[in-house]
Scaffold this active site. Structure first.
Site, PDB file in Angstrom:
ATOM      1  N   ARG A   7      44.827  35.244  56.819  1.00  0.00           N
ATOM      2  CA  ARG A   7      44.313  34.908  55.467  1.00  0.00           C
ATOM      3  C   ARG A   7      43.832  36.477  55.069  1.00  0.00           C
ATOM      4  O   ARG A   7      43.452  37.149  55.672  1.00  0.00           O
ATOM      5  CB  ARG A   7      43.059  34.039  55.557  1.00  0.00           C
ATOM      6  CG  ARG A   7      43.433  32.697  55.658  1.00  0.00           C
ATOM      7  CD  ARG A   7      43.900  32.071  54.518  1.00  0.00           C
ATOM      8  NE  ARG A   7      43.389  32.599  53.290  1.00  0.00           N
ATOM      9  CZ  ARG A   7      42.204  31.996  52.601  1.00  0.00           C
ATOM     10  NH1 ARG A   7      41.695  30.956  52.973  1.00  0.00           N
ATOM     11  NH2 ARG A   7      42.249  32.553  51.270  1.00  0.00           N
ATOM     12  N   ARG A  63      58.159  41.448  47.120  1.00  0.00           N
ATOM     13  CA  ARG A  63      59.846  42.095  47.106  1.00  0.00           C
ATOM     14  C   ARG A  63      59.737  43.434  46.858  1.00  0.00           C
ATOM     15  O   ARG A  63      60.560  44.099  47.278  1.00  0.00           O
ATOM     16  CB  ARG A  63      60.290  41.231  45.929  1.00  0.00           C
ATOM     17  CG  ARG A  63      60.330  39.607  46.015  1.00  0.00           C
ATOM     18  CD  ARG A  63      61.351  39.394  47.147  1.00  0.00           C
ATOM     19  NE  ARG A  63      61.410  37.860  47.206  1.00  0.00           N
ATOM     20  CZ  ARG A  63      61.363  37.190  48.228  1.00  0.00           C
ATOM     21  NH1 ARG A  63      61.184  37.632  49.483  1.00  0.00           N
ATOM     22  NH2 ARG A  63      61.556  35.801  48.470  1.00  0.00           N
ATOM     23  N   GLU A  77      44.838  28.970  42.040  1.00  0.00           N
ATOM     24  CA  GLU A  77      43.636  28.531  42.880  1.00  0.00           C
ATOM     25  C   GLU A  77      43.009  27.447  42.124  1.00  0.00           C
ATOM     26  O   GLU A  77      43.222  27.453  40.975  1.00  0.00           O
ATOM     27  CB  GLU A  77      42.842  29.876  43.159  1.00  0.00           C
ATOM     28  CG  GLU A  77      41.729  29.752  44.068  1.00  0.00           C
ATOM     29  CD  GLU A  77      42.198  29.543  45.638  1.00  0.00           C
ATOM     30  OE1 GLU A  77      41.544  28.704  46.343  1.00  0.00           O
ATOM     31  OE2 GLU A  77      43.235  30.289  46.090  1.00  0.00           O
ATOM     32  N   TYR A 107      39.802  40.895  53.802  1.00  0.00           N
ATOM     33  CA  TYR A 107      39.181  40.608  52.336  1.00  0.00           C
ATOM     34  C   TYR A 107      38.638  41.990  51.771  1.00  0.00           C
ATOM     35  O   TYR A 107      37.747  42.747  52.240  1.00  0.00           O
ATOM     36  CB  TYR A 107      37.992  39.676  52.690  1.00  0.00           C
ATOM     37  CG  TYR A 107      38.521  38.249  52.978  1.00  0.00           C
ATOM     38  CD1 TYR A 107      38.765  37.302  52.104  1.00  0.00           C
ATOM     39  CD2 TYR A 107      38.632  38.001  54.456  1.00  0.00           C
ATOM     40  CE1 TYR A 107      39.128  36.338  52.560  1.00  0.00           C
ATOM     41  CE2 TYR A 107      39.241  36.864  54.811  1.00  0.00           C
ATOM     42  CZ  TYR A 107      39.488  35.748  53.788  1.00  0.00           C
ATOM     43  OH  TYR A 107      39.935  34.773  54.093  1.00  0.00           O
ATOM     44  N   ARG A 115      34.309  35.753  52.512  1.00  0.00           N
ATOM     45  CA  ARG A 115      34.133  36.025  54.101  1.00  0.00           C
ATOM     46  C   ARG A 115      33.366  37.262  54.535  1.00  0.00           C
ATOM     47  O   ARG A 115      34.007  38.203  55.020  1.00  0.00           O
ATOM     48  CB  ARG A 115      35.348  35.998  54.806  1.00  0.00           C
ATOM     49  CG  ARG A 115      36.303  34.703  54.554  1.00  0.00           C
ATOM     50  CD  ARG A 115      35.586  33.467  55.380  1.00  0.00           C
ATOM     51  NE  ARG A 115      35.198  33.658  56.858  1.00  0.00           N
ATOM     52  CZ  ARG A 115      35.734  33.118  57.663  1.00  0.00           C
ATOM     53  NH1 ARG A 115      36.882  32.628  57.521  1.00  0.00           N
ATOM     54  NH2 ARG A 115      35.382  33.477  59.181  1.00  0.00           N
TER      55      ARG A 115
END
Length: 120
Positions: A7, A63, A77, A107, A115
């Site tokens: 994540r 890409r 989200e 993060y 987090r």
């Protein structure tokens, strides 16, 4: 070999193509470098962005980094009132022999509040 997920998230300063792509590239590079991921070990990457970001798909950054053989998906989200804004999140699936405890979730910038136990 196991399948593991990594994540990560980053906030970007504005809703522009340049800001979103730069932030996404920075996030992906940190995750790939910190976890010593070979491109051939990538299975897929899912990107989400908060509803205030819509200038470009974050997958474009992947890409541009040469990740042309990796399945990518972009999504929105959930727009929870009071939640962090201007945030790009990723969920990366990899093939690896690493233990779960060896995976480094990343993060960056304002996303560190998501987090704080894992933020750099």
């Amino acid at each position: 070999m196991l399948v593991r997920a990594i994540r990560g998230a980053i906030t970007v300063p504005e809703n522009t193509k340049e800001a979103i792509l730069e932030g996404t590239r920075d996030l992906l590079a940190e995750i790939i470098n910190n976890n010593k991921i070979k491109t051939s070990d990538l299975i897929s990457i899912i990107f989400t962005m908060t509803s205030d970001l819509n200038a470009v798909f974050p997958a474009v950054a992947a890409r541009e980094m040469g990740l042309n053989d990796v399945p990518l998906m972009c999504s929105s989200e959930i727009d929870v009132p009071g939640s962090l804004r201007s945030c790009v999140r990723v969920l990366i699936h990899i093939n690896t022999d690493k233990e779960g405890s060896e995976i480094k979730h990343i993060y960056l910038k304002g996303a560190a509040v998501l987090r704080p136990d894992l933020a750099k």
